[in-house]
Design a protein around this motif. Structure first.
Motif, short mmCIF file in Angstrom:
data_model
loop_
_atom_site.label_atom_id
_atom_site.label_comp_id
_atom_site.label_asym_id
_atom_site.label_seq_id
_atom_site.Cartn_x
_atom_site.Cartn_y
_atom_site.Cartn_z
N LEU A 122 -2.43 0.77 16.55
CA LEU A 122 -2.69 2.02 15.84
C LEU A 122 -4.05 1.91 15.15
O LEU A 122 -4.42 0.84 14.66
N MET A 167 0.84 -1.19 0.00
CA MET A 167 0.00 0.00 0.00
C MET A 167 0.88 1.24 0.00
O MET A 167 2.04 1.18 0.40
N PRO A 168 0.34 2.40 -0.41
CA PRO A 168 1.15 3.61 -0.41
C PRO A 168 1.48 4.02 1.03
O PRO A 168 0.74 3.69 1.96
N ARG A 169 2.59 4.72 1.18
CA ARG A 169 3.00 5.15 2.50
C ARG A 169 2.07 6.27 2.99
O ARG A 169 1.76 7.18 2.23
N LEU A 170 1.62 6.16 4.23
CA LEU A 170 0.80 7.21 4.80
C LEU A 170 1.71 8.23 5.46
O LEU A 170 2.59 7.88 6.24
N SER A 171 1.48 9.49 5.15
CA SER A 171 2.34 10.54 5.68
C SER A 171 1.98 10.86 7.13
O SER A 171 0.81 10.88 7.51
N ALA A 172 3.01 11.13 7.93
CA ALA A 172 2.84 11.41 9.35
C ALA A 172 1.86 12.55 9.60
O ALA A 172 1.15 12.56 10.59
N PRO A 177 -1.27 8.58 11.23
CA PRO A 177 -0.72 7.25 11.55
C PRO A 177 -0.47 7.02 13.04
O PRO A 177 -0.63 5.92 13.52
N VAL A 191 -4.83 2.97 12.28
CA VAL A 191 -4.67 2.58 10.86
C VAL A 191 -4.45 1.08 10.70
O VAL A 191 -4.65 0.53 9.62
N GLN A 192 -4.05 0.40 11.80
CA GLN A 192 -3.82 -1.04 11.70
C GLN A 192 -5.11 -1.85 11.62
O GLN A 192 -5.07 -3.00 11.21
N VAL A 193 -6.24 -1.27 12.06
CA VAL A 193 -7.46 -2.08 12.09
C VAL A 193 -8.33 -1.83 10.86
O VAL A 193 -9.49 -2.25 10.82
N GLU A 194 -7.78 -1.15 9.86
CA GLU A 194 -8.50 -0.95 8.60
C GLU A 194 -9.07 -2.29 8.12
O GLU A 194 -8.34 -3.28 7.99
N GLY A 195 -10.39 -2.33 7.93
CA GLY A 195 -11.03 -3.55 7.41
C GLY A 195 -11.26 -4.64 8.44
O GLY A 195 -11.77 -5.71 8.10
N CYS A 196 -10.87 -4.41 9.69
CA CYS A 196 -10.99 -5.46 10.72
C CYS A 196 -12.35 -5.41 11.40
O CYS A 196 -13.13 -4.48 11.21
#
Lengths: 275, 179
Positions: free
Chosen positions: B71, B1-6, B27, B73-78
């Motif tokens: 984080l 996936m593309p890098r998410l900017s801070a 993030p 962002v880690q649970v995207e789709g969970c």
């Protein structure tokens, strides 16, 4: 306690993770289960520019037996290893030590390789890897290599991993015929880091004992099949050689006592398990 | 996936207690803070923020997790479950929650949300869990007021009811008194 800013990249393959590590080197950190790294981020002890999340790379989640070893991928969680079929027979030391690793709530997320890469001197898994004479597989965009535990575990929270390398898997030798294994630990509470942890691997001819929580990294000794006072003397010498120091959690003297007592208990239990 | 900017907030989507939720997160935003401040689900409490106290414990894809060590962002789709999802209906409590009420297993209630998530998961996996197993799982939590005795009693009571009547978790008895 909130982390400082970082970029985030969810890698879809080990190769992609390695490319990111090659690009940023020491400014990037690998995120797998996050049970050691995220506390460090929250306390701002770690302030990386980039987190490379490898937790969704299926190829890294495998736990498989190959060439007499149990290979545990970088994404494999501690709970997954604990419930791996036949673990108690194939790797009894891991089956005995894993319940001591954190709590059920952290084992459900924390990875085996993450604990090894974190290299806390009191952590159970590095002590077990050293006792079993296991190894760590490292991968970068430049090369693949494998380091034995004693070369990988380089000191206090430090390993021989280079900045562009990913810990790809840990390799734990399977129990050999006629071998007994046992683990003992003393801590303030179950689930805390050990004040002393002892892992014994015993065969008819030899004894190997690894101890965590005393020196700056787990340390091991190999002895012939010593008995009685000869074993006491060897354990006592080992306890003094570890250079125990007083700290907030325990005195040096208590640590030496624990090395002698838990070392003896682990060895005796491993002997009983041989039968 | 593309890098998410801070510095940029991206949309995070996941299922919370059976309902889709979405919100913006940079993030570094912790799941605990995302739940409380972005979604407004304040049932999950935040204590130590380094994974020790257990107050923020939730389930992610069916497994226990400290939301302060995850984080957003880690649970995207969970699939995420929190204490708000335990009661089967607005006027009903789960078997475990009822047992907490009967045994006075909470006082200030700060640690309760996380403890309920852990014990609910234990009883889901092991309906006949014994005292030793309950204490082992409870070991991942800190309670600073009731002490652990009433909590263990409540969990044992719930385990007994659930193992006698495995369906009890689906249709708990009507809560007496106020609604």
């Amino acid at each position: 306690m909130k982390p400082a800013r970082f970029d985030y990249q969810r890698a879809e393959s080990a190769a992609e993770a390695c490319e990111a590590l090659a690009e940023l080197g020491g400014d990037a950190r690998v995120l797998a289960g996050g049970q050691s790294l995220v506390p460090m981020l929250n306390m701002r002890l770690a302030q990386p520019r980039l987190l490379v999340d490898i937790s969704r790379i299926e190829a890294l989640q495998k736990i498989e037996r190959s060439g007499g070893r149990l290979l545990v991928g970088a994404g494999a969680r501690q709970a997954a290893l604990l419930s791996h079929d036949g673990l108690a027979e194939a790797a009894p030391l891991l089956a005995a030590a894993l319940p001591w690793v954190g709590h059920a709530q952290t084992r459900a997320r924390g990875t085996v390789c993450g604990s090894l890469a974190h290299a806390d001197p009191s952590a159970e898994l590095p002590t077990c890897l050293l006792a079993l004479q296991g190894a760590v597989r490292l991968r970068s965009s430049r090369r693949h290599r494998e380091l034995p535990a004693e070369a990988f575990l380089a000191g206090l929270m430090s390993t021989a991993r280079e900045d562009d390398e990913l810990v790809e898997a840990a390799a734990f030798p399977l129990r050999r015929a006629g071998e007994g294994q046992a683990f003992r630990e003393f801590g303030r509470r179950h689930g805390d880091f050990a004040i002393v942890g002892a892992a014994a691997v015993v065969s008819a001819q030899r004894i190997r004992l690894a101890v965590g929580g005393v020196a700056d990294r787990p340390m091991a000794r190999d002895w012939p099949a010593l008995e009685g006072s000869a074993l006491d003397d060897a354990l006592n010498a080992f306890a003094w050689e570890l250079g125990a120091r007083d700290d907030l959690h325990a005195s040096a003297r208590l640590r030496r006592d624990l090395v002698r007592a838990l070392g003896r208990e682990a060895i005796e239990e491993a002997r009983r398990c041989r039968a | 996936m593309p890098r998410l900017s801070a510095d940029r907030r991206t949309e995070v989507r996941f299922t919370l207690n059976g309902r889709p939720v979405a919100g913006l997160a940079e993030p570094r935003l912790l799941l605990s803070d995302f739940l409380r401040h972005v979604v407004g689900a304040t049932g999950t409490h935040v204590g130590c923020e380094h994974g020790v106290c257990g107050a923020c414990t939730v389930r992610i894809d069916g497994g226990l997790a400290r939301s302060c060590l995850t984080l957003a962002v880690q649970v995207e789709g969970c699939t995420v479950e929190t204490v708000e999802g335990l009661a089967p209906g607005p006027a009903r409590l789960s078997v475990l929650q009822e047992a907490f009420r009967r045994h006075h297993a909470l006082q200030c209630g700060f640690c309760t949300a996380g403890i309920l998530m852990s014990l609910d998961t234990l009883l889901r996996d092991e309906p006949a869990a014994d005292k030793a197993r309950i204490e082992e799982v409870l070991g991942g939590h800190l309670c600073r007021c009731t002490g652990y005795g009433p909590i263990v009693s409540a969990a044992l009571d719930a385990a007994e009811r659930l193992s006698e009547d495995p369906g009890a978790g689906d249709a708990p008895e009507e809560r007496d008194g106020d609604v």
